[in-house]
Design a protein around this motif. Structure first.
Motif, PDB file in Angstrom:
ATOM      1  N   PHE A 124      14.057 -17.897  25.913  1.00  0.00           N
ATOM      2  CA  PHE A 124      12.825 -17.124  26.088  1.00  0.00           C
ATOM      3  C   PHE A 124      12.962 -16.176  27.272  1.00  0.00           C
ATOM      4  CE2 PHE A 124      11.839 -21.461  24.757  1.00  0.00           C
ATOM      5  CZ  PHE A 124      11.084 -21.258  23.598  1.00  0.00           C
ATOM      6  N   VAL A 125      12.359 -15.012  27.154  1.00  0.00           N
ATOM      7  CA  VAL A 125      12.311 -14.051  28.255  1.00  0.00           C
ATOM      8  C   VAL A 125      10.914 -13.433  28.279  1.00  0.00           C
ATOM      9  CG1 VAL A 125      13.161 -11.844  29.125  1.00  0.00           C
ATOM     10  CG2 VAL A 125      14.767 -13.492  28.170  1.00  0.00           C
ATOM     11  N   ASP A 126      10.336 -13.281  29.478  1.00  0.00           N
ATOM     12  CA  ASP A 126       9.058 -12.592  29.644  1.00  0.00           C
ATOM     13  C   ASP A 126       9.320 -11.200  30.216  1.00  0.00           C
ATOM     14  OD1 ASP A 126       7.421 -14.711  28.747  1.00  0.00           O
ATOM     15  OD2 ASP A 126       7.519 -15.671  30.718  1.00  0.00           O
ATOM     16  N   PHE A 127       9.065 -10.175  29.408  1.00  0.00           N
ATOM     17  CA  PHE A 127       9.220  -8.796  29.845  1.00  0.00           C
ATOM     18  C   PHE A 127       7.902  -8.296  30.448  1.00  0.00           C
ATOM     19  CE2 PHE A 127      12.564  -9.195  26.693  1.00  0.00           C
ATOM     20  CZ  PHE A 127      13.589  -8.384  27.165  1.00  0.00           C
ATOM     21  N   ASP A 128       8.007  -7.441  31.468  1.00  0.00           N
ATOM     22  CA  ASP A 128       6.829  -6.832  32.088  1.00  0.00           C
ATOM     23  C   ASP A 128       7.083  -5.348  32.336  1.00  0.00           C
ATOM     24  OD1 ASP A 128       4.886  -9.079  32.660  1.00  0.00           O
ATOM     25  OD2 ASP A 128       6.664  -9.874  33.668  1.00  0.00           O
ATOM     26  N   GLY A 129       5.997  -4.593  32.414  1.00  0.00           N
ATOM     27  CA  GLY A 129       6.074  -3.203  32.832  1.00  0.00           C
ATOM     28  C   GLY A 129       7.003  -2.359  31.983  1.00  0.00           C
ATOM     29  N   SER A 130       7.863  -1.581  32.666  1.00  0.00           N
ATOM     30  CA  SER A 130       8.747  -0.651  31.964  1.00  0.00           C
ATOM     31  C   SER A 130       9.771  -1.367  31.098  1.00  0.00           C
ATOM     32  CB  SER A 130       9.465   0.246  32.984  1.00  0.00           C
ATOM     33  OG  SER A 130      10.245  -0.524  33.877  1.00  0.00           O
ATOM     34  N   SER A 131      10.200  -2.566  31.518  1.00  0.00           N
ATOM     35  CA  SER A 131      11.169  -3.308  30.705  1.00  0.00           C
ATOM     36  C   SER A 131      10.534  -3.773  29.397  1.00  0.00           C
ATOM     37  CB  SER A 131      11.730  -4.502  31.486  1.00  0.00           C
ATOM     38  OG  SER A 131      10.712  -5.442  31.802  1.00  0.00           O
ATOM     39  N   ALA A 132       9.254  -4.170  29.442  1.00  0.00           N
ATOM     40  CA  ALA A 132       8.543  -4.558  28.220  1.00  0.00           C
ATOM     41  C   ALA A 132       8.388  -3.361  27.291  1.00  0.00           C
ATOM     42  CB  ALA A 132       7.173  -5.145  28.565  1.00  0.00           C
ATOM     43  N   GLU A 133       8.099  -2.201  27.871  1.00  0.00           N
ATOM     44  CA  GLU A 133       7.944  -0.993  27.060  1.00  0.00           C
ATOM     45  C   GLU A 133       9.269  -0.602  26.414  1.00  0.00           C
ATOM     46  OE1 GLU A 133       6.103   1.791  25.002  1.00  0.00           O
ATOM     47  OE2 GLU A 133       5.111   0.316  26.291  1.00  0.00           O
ATOM     48  N   ARG A 134      10.357  -0.754  27.145  1.00  0.00           N
ATOM     49  CA  ARG A 134      11.663  -0.415  26.576  1.00  0.00           C
ATOM     50  C   ARG A 134      12.023  -1.366  25.430  1.00  0.00           C
ATOM     51  NH1 ARG A 134      17.588   0.059  29.649  1.00  0.00           N
ATOM     52  NH2 ARG A 134      18.748   0.629  27.765  1.00  0.00           N
ATOM     53  N   MET A 135      11.738  -2.656  25.611  1.00  0.00           N
ATOM     54  CA  MET A 135      12.022  -3.621  24.547  1.00  0.00           C
ATOM     55  C   MET A 135      11.176  -3.318  23.313  1.00  0.00           C
ATOM     56  SD  MET A 135      13.907  -6.189  23.742  1.00  0.00           S
ATOM     57  CE  MET A 135      14.014  -7.713  22.768  1.00  0.00           C
ATOM     58  N   ARG A 136       9.899  -3.014  23.527  1.00  0.00           N
ATOM     59  CA  ARG A 136       9.037  -2.708  22.393  1.00  0.00           C
ATOM     60  C   ARG A 136       9.522  -1.437  21.677  1.00  0.00           C
ATOM     61  NH1 ARG A 136       2.521  -3.253  21.924  1.00  0.00           N
ATOM     62  NH2 ARG A 136       2.329  -2.399  19.817  1.00  0.00           N
ATOM     63  N   THR A 137       9.930  -0.429  22.428  1.00  0.00           N
ATOM     64  CA  THR A 137      10.433   0.805  21.824  1.00  0.00           C
ATOM     65  C   THR A 137      11.685   0.530  20.995  1.00  0.00           C
ATOM     66  OG1 THR A 137       9.562   2.165  23.618  1.00  0.00           O
ATOM     67  CG2 THR A 137      11.362   3.104  22.327  1.00  0.00           C
ATOM     68  N   THR A 138      12.579  -0.323  21.515  1.00  0.00           N
ATOM     69  CA  THR A 138      13.800  -0.662  20.784  1.00  0.00           C
ATOM     70  C   THR A 138      13.475  -1.377  19.480  1.00  0.00           C
ATOM     71  OG1 THR A 138      15.010  -0.845  22.873  1.00  0.00           O
ATOM     72  CG2 THR A 138      16.018  -1.863  20.936  1.00  0.00           C
ATOM     73  N   MET A 139      12.516  -2.312  19.517  1.00  0.00           N
ATOM     74  CA  MET A 139      12.129  -3.021  18.300  1.00  0.00           C
ATOM     75  C   MET A 139      11.462  -2.065  17.305  1.00  0.00           C
ATOM     76  SD  MET A 139      13.263  -6.068  18.800  1.00  0.00           S
ATOM     77  CE  MET A 139      12.454  -7.119  17.567  1.00  0.00           C
ATOM     78  N   GLU A 140      10.683  -1.123  17.806  1.00  0.00           N
ATOM     79  CA  GLU A 140      10.036  -0.148  16.939  1.00  0.00           C
ATOM     80  C   GLU A 140      11.083   0.758  16.275  1.00  0.00           C
ATOM     81  OE1 GLU A 140       7.249   1.609  14.745  1.00  0.00           O
ATOM     82  OE2 GLU A 140       6.900  -0.116  16.065  1.00  0.00           O
ATOM     83  N   GLN A 141      12.115   1.121  17.031  1.00  0.00           N
ATOM     84  CA  GLN A 141      13.189   1.930  16.459  1.00  0.00           C
ATOM     85  C   GLN A 141      13.971   1.150  15.396  1.00  0.00           C
ATOM     86  OE1 GLN A 141      15.188   2.917  20.115  1.00  0.00           O
ATOM     87  NE2 GLN A 141      14.055   4.836  20.383  1.00  0.00           N
ATOM     88  N   LEU A 142      14.157  -0.134  15.622  1.00  0.00           N
ATOM     89  CA  LEU A 142      14.793  -0.983  14.615  1.00  0.00           C
ATOM     90  C   LEU A 142      13.966  -1.006  13.334  1.00  0.00           C
ATOM     91  CD1 LEU A 142      16.194  -4.341  16.093  1.00  0.00           C
ATOM     92  CD2 LEU A 142      17.324  -2.813  14.489  1.00  0.00           C
ATOM     93  N   LEU A 143      12.659  -1.175  13.504  1.00  0.00           N
ATOM     94  CA  LEU A 143      11.758  -1.221  12.354  1.00  0.00           C
ATOM     95  C   LEU A 143      11.777   0.110  11.598  1.00  0.00           C
ATOM     96  CD1 LEU A 143       9.539  -2.794  10.791  1.00  0.00           C
ATOM     97  CD2 LEU A 143       7.882  -1.828  12.406  1.00  0.00           C
ATOM     98  N   GLU A 144      11.801   1.197  12.343  1.00  0.00           N
ATOM     99  CA  GLU A 144      11.825   2.522  11.733  1.00  0.00           C
ATOM    100  C   GLU A 144      13.119   2.730  10.941  1.00  0.00           C
ATOM    101  OE1 GLU A 144      11.630   7.239  13.104  1.00  0.00           O
ATOM    102  OE2 GLU A 144      11.429   5.624  14.585  1.00  0.00           O
ATOM    103  N   GLU A 145      14.237   2.326  11.518  1.00  0.00           N
ATOM    104  CA  GLU A 145      15.527   2.488  10.842  1.00  0.00           C
ATOM    105  C   GLU A 145      15.590   1.632   9.577  1.00  0.00           C
ATOM    106  OE1 GLU A 145      18.913   4.653  10.589  1.00  0.00           O
ATOM    107  OE2 GLU A 145      17.496   4.749  12.268  1.00  0.00           O
ATOM    108  N   TYR A 146      15.035   0.433   9.667  1.00  0.00           N
ATOM    109  CA  TYR A 146      15.021  -0.477   8.514  1.00  0.00           C
ATOM    110  C   TYR A 146      14.246   0.139   7.346  1.00  0.00           C
ATOM    111  CZ  TYR A 146      13.976  -4.654   5.760  1.00  0.00           C
ATOM    112  OH  TYR A 146      13.843  -5.575   4.743  1.00  0.00           O
ATOM    113  N   GLY A 147      13.237   0.939   7.662  1.00  0.00           N
ATOM    114  CA  GLY A 147      12.407   1.540   6.621  1.00  0.00           C
ATOM    115  C   GLY A 147      12.979   2.809   6.024  1.00  0.00           C
TER     116      GLY A 147
END
Length: 297
Positions: A124-147
């Protein structure tokens, strides 16, 4: 007679078309969930939570979940999820076969870091601030590519973004990049072997079997295990088995004898000794202490 509670096995993943080796499946979505029963599966799972609160348990280790938490399960790690009352989780859920990460050329450092999650580093990892935003952006890009199934290079882009997400996970948990180990001449392609061990650790496993299956010498595999995981082969397998046993102790009503057999020990005597060596108490003492609230998972 009361019904024995067993962990569920899930075998569905969907996603990318299966490759000839049968190990290149991938799926990602964003969805809501409030609860999942104790279960395990033959693929890896990366989750990133964006809403809700509650708790998740992976191999008997529990962690509070909040927006910004990420969790990662290697194949056959057992886990369960429970949201707080009147709350529902929303999360990115990414499921995949491990070989999709490595492609043709394995990076020994990367495979060591990824396969160390849940053993030498947290699940488990708890992301905060800019690191959380970067992780969310990466997951969103993965989702976009998958589609975008018709985009050229889709599989390679998915590999790149998935690798980025896992490296962000490892860096956030360690706070620093961990240097590689082992000389170039001694490096062996260990990730397929680790994948095999994680898939078959409840069965009888020997170095000789691995040597035959992967056409490597048993001493070479033994040295590579120690260099890349920090544990000997037998120690590594026994650690996996004890982690699974802990989950069953805490979340099922199976007898300890049945648990010992289920996780791959031929002898209850060996199981009892190894469990005590790793956990510092017997399996029954561990189960009773956790249920009484006297032991942290």
């Amino acid at each position: 007679m009361r019904k024995t509670i067993l962990p569920e096995y899930q075998d569905h993943i969907g996603g990318l078309a299966m490759t000839p080796d049968g190990q290149q499946r991938f799926f990602i979505n964003v969805g809501s969930v409030a609860h999942s029963h104790l279960h395990h599966h033959d693929f890896a799972e990366l989750s990133f939570f964006v809403e809700g609160s509650g708790a998740e348990s992976i191999n008997g280790v529990e962690h509070r979940i909040r927006p910004g938490t990420a969790s990662f399960l290697l194949p056959n790690h057992m886990h369960k999820l429970d949201s707080d009352p009147d709350r529902t989780f929303t999360k990115y859920r990414c499921m995949f076969d491990m070989p999709i990460l490595f492609g043709v050329h394995e990076d020994p450092e990367f495979s060591r870091l990824v396969y160390g999650i849940g053993i030498s580093s947290p699940s488990f990892v708890d992301f905060d601030g800019s690191s959380a935003e970067r992780m969310r952006t990466t997951m969103e890009q993965l989702l976009e590519e998958y589609g975008k199934p018709d985009y050229p290079g889709r599989r390679h882009m998915i590999r790149l973004k998935l690798s980025e997400a896992l490296l962000l996970f490892v860096r956030e948990s360690s706070g620093q990049r961990i240097a590689g180990s082992g000389s170039e001449t001694e490096k062996v392609k260990l990730s397929p072997i680790l994948q095999y061990v994680h898939m078959h650790y409840t069965e009888r496993l020997t170095l000789e079997e691995l040597a035959s299956t992967f056409r490597q010498s048993a001493p070479h595999i033994s040295r590579s295990f120690k260099e890349h995981t920090g544990k000997g082969f037998l120690e590594y397998v026994r650690q996996l088995r004890i982690e699974s046993a802990v989950t069953m102790l805490l979340h099922t009503n199976m007898s300890i004898t049945d648990i010992a057999a289920s996780v791959g020990f031929d002898s209850f005597r060996t199981f009892a000794r190894v469990f005590r060596d790793i956990k510092g108490q017997t399996a029954s003492e561990y189960r009773e202490a956790v249920r009484a609230g006297h032991h942290r998972m």
